[in-house]
Design an enzyme around this catalytic site. Structure first.
Site, PDB file in Angstrom:
ATOM      1  N   LEU A 144      -5.464   0.632  11.355  1.00 42.51           N
ATOM      2  CA  LEU A 144      -6.613   0.761  10.859  1.00 42.51           C
ATOM      3  C   LEU A 144      -6.608   1.024   9.407  1.00 42.51           C
ATOM      4  CD1 LEU A 144      -8.430   3.096  13.570  1.00 42.51           C
ATOM      5  CD2 LEU A 144      -8.115   0.386  13.445  1.00 42.51           C
ATOM      6  N   THR A 194     -11.917   0.725  -2.259  1.00 36.10           N
ATOM      7  CA  THR A 194     -11.096  -0.374  -1.964  1.00 36.10           C
ATOM      8  C   THR A 194      -9.572  -0.117  -2.396  1.00 36.10           C
ATOM      9  OG1 THR A 194     -10.749  -2.752  -2.392  1.00 36.10           O
ATOM     10  CG2 THR A 194     -11.744  -1.607  -3.836  1.00 36.10           C
ATOM     11  N   GLY A 195      -8.721  -0.909  -2.264  1.00 32.65           N
ATOM     12  CA  GLY A 195      -7.177  -0.584  -2.612  1.00 32.65           C
ATOM     13  C   GLY A 195      -6.227  -0.379  -1.446  1.00 32.65           C
ATOM     14  N   ASP A 196      -5.500   0.276  -1.534  1.00 30.53           N
ATOM     15  CA  ASP A 196      -4.256   0.728  -0.588  1.00 30.53           C
ATOM     16  C   ASP A 196      -4.970   1.724   0.526  1.00 30.53           C
ATOM     17  OD1 ASP A 196      -2.166  -0.819  -1.375  1.00 30.53           O
ATOM     18  OD2 ASP A 196      -2.028   0.837  -3.017  1.00 30.53           O
ATOM     19  N   GLY A 197      -5.278   1.116   1.657  1.00 29.61           N
ATOM     20  CA  GLY A 197      -6.142   1.896   2.632  1.00 29.61           C
ATOM     21  C   GLY A 197      -5.527   3.506   2.987  1.00 29.61           C
ATOM     22  N   ASP A 241      -8.954   1.992   5.695  1.00 29.11           N
ATOM     23  CA  ASP A 241      -9.789   3.080   4.946  1.00 29.11           C
ATOM     24  C   ASP A 241     -11.195   2.623   5.330  1.00 29.11           C
ATOM     25  OD1 ASP A 241     -11.186   2.064   1.976  1.00 29.11           O
ATOM     26  OD2 ASP A 241      -9.153   1.244   2.649  1.00 29.11           O
ATOM     27  N   THR A 254     -10.992  -6.087   0.302  1.00 28.88           N
ATOM     28  CA  THR A 254     -12.210  -5.461   0.935  1.00 28.88           C
ATOM     29  C   THR A 254     -13.418  -5.504   0.178  1.00 28.88           C
ATOM     30  OG1 THR A 254     -10.602  -3.447   1.271  1.00 28.88           O
ATOM     31  CG2 THR A 254     -12.928  -2.878   1.656  1.00 28.88           C
TER      32      THR A 254
END
Length: 317
Positions: free
Chosen positions: A214, A236-239, A216, A185
């Site tokens: 979708l 950012t990271g695991d949405g 985050d 991201t």
């Protein structure tokens, strides 16, 4: 005479107030591809943060600064946003993005965009040109075209690296592909010389994601949030984790309600409040005083910043 006085007053404020900007280029596991391209990644981060900072120096708005920084990364094939976006399980690009202006708590977002060259500019247009917050799918692409924003064929977005990641994901089962932490991201937060905050986030999602998924990045309060009274945050990271735990808004609320400094708030939300969560979370943020806060629990988070004294730094690990 009155308008001349107000113009002079605005210029004085722009010169007196501090400016600051911070960006990220994704968080997650380390990889051979990242290590092989460390120098190019850092150069891309510096180029993006400088693009935003230049606007702030010229008395531009925080909203324009974060947009410019994100556009720079969307145009850079190394980052998973715009050109270089991940491919979903069907082998297509579907991009998400959002912007938020902390001055009047306005936001714009797009999801599942397929052809607009710079998704963050479409998100900004949604905020400025419509009464809505989020547009998705074909309607988002149609809107971008109606705004005369640059369009590209899907082939423009697909890079060799992301094609390789897609092939790996396709070889796995869907469940295994979605468990892999090839996250990417990009985002930016800024404080302008008038004391206003803004945030922007953009992504191509994860390799092998289900069609219609979708993340985050397009969800206000999850991966993007800005409020002049507290701070601006890009995540950012695991949405899915950023969405369910409302990470960006949580940091702003911790600043407001617990009275912590911005860095303390970032550390609290990422490392304490959500310490038991399995998954990657990363944030960059800036408050109304120009303080920058960052935190991540993953192996790396591509990031760069220019503080209120004009110092620029970029890091990955």
């Amino acid at each position: 005479m009155l308008w001349r006085f107000q113009k002079l007053k605005n210029r004085t404020l722009a010169m007196e107030n501090k400016i600051a900007i911070a960006i990220h280029g994704g968080a997650g596991e380390d990889s051979e591809f990242i290590r092989r391209n460390l120098g190019v990644y850092k150069a891309g981060l510096r180029e993006a943060v400088l693009a935003g900072y230049k606007i702030l120096q010229n008395r531009g708005t925080a909203l324009d600064a974060v947009t410019a920084a994100v556009v720079s990364m969307e145009d850079n094939y190394l980052f998973n946003a715009g050109k270089g976006s991940a491919l979903n399980i069907e082998g297509n690009v579907a991009m998400d993005a959002a912007v938020m202006d902390g001055k009047d708590i306005r936001a714009g977002a797009i999801a599942l965009l397929s052809h607009a060259k710079n998704p963050v500019e479409v998100a900004k247009a949604v905020m400025v040109q419509t009464n809505h917050v989020l547009l998705a799918g074909e309607a988002a692409d149609d809107f971008a075209e109606s705004m005369k924003l640059p369009q590209k064929e899907q082939s423009y977005f697909k890079t060799e690296h992301q094609q390789e990641e897609y092939e790996k994901a396709k070889a796995d089962s869907v469940s295994q592909a979605l468990k892999k932490k090839n996250r990417g991201t990009v985002g930016a937060v800024a404080l302008d010389g008038y004391g206003n905050l803004a945030a922007a986030t953009s992504t191509g999602g994860m390799p092998g994601k289900l069609a219609g998924r979708l993340g985050d990045s397009c969800i206000i309060g999850a991966g993007c949030y800005a409020n002049n009274h507290t701070c601006a945050v890009s995540g950012t990271g695991d949405g899915e984790l950023l969405i369910t735990h409302v990470i960006a808004h949580s940091i702003a609320m911790v600043v407001e309600l617990k009275g912590l400094s911005l860095q303390q708030a970032c550390d609290y939300v990422v490392h304490k409040k959500n310490a038991e969560i399995e998954g990657d979370i990363g944030v960059v943020s800036v408050d109304r005083n120009g303080n920058i806060g960052m935190a991540f629990n993953s192996e790396r988070m591509h990031r760069a910043w220019m503080d209120r004294n004009g110092n620029v730094q970029s890091e990955i690990y």
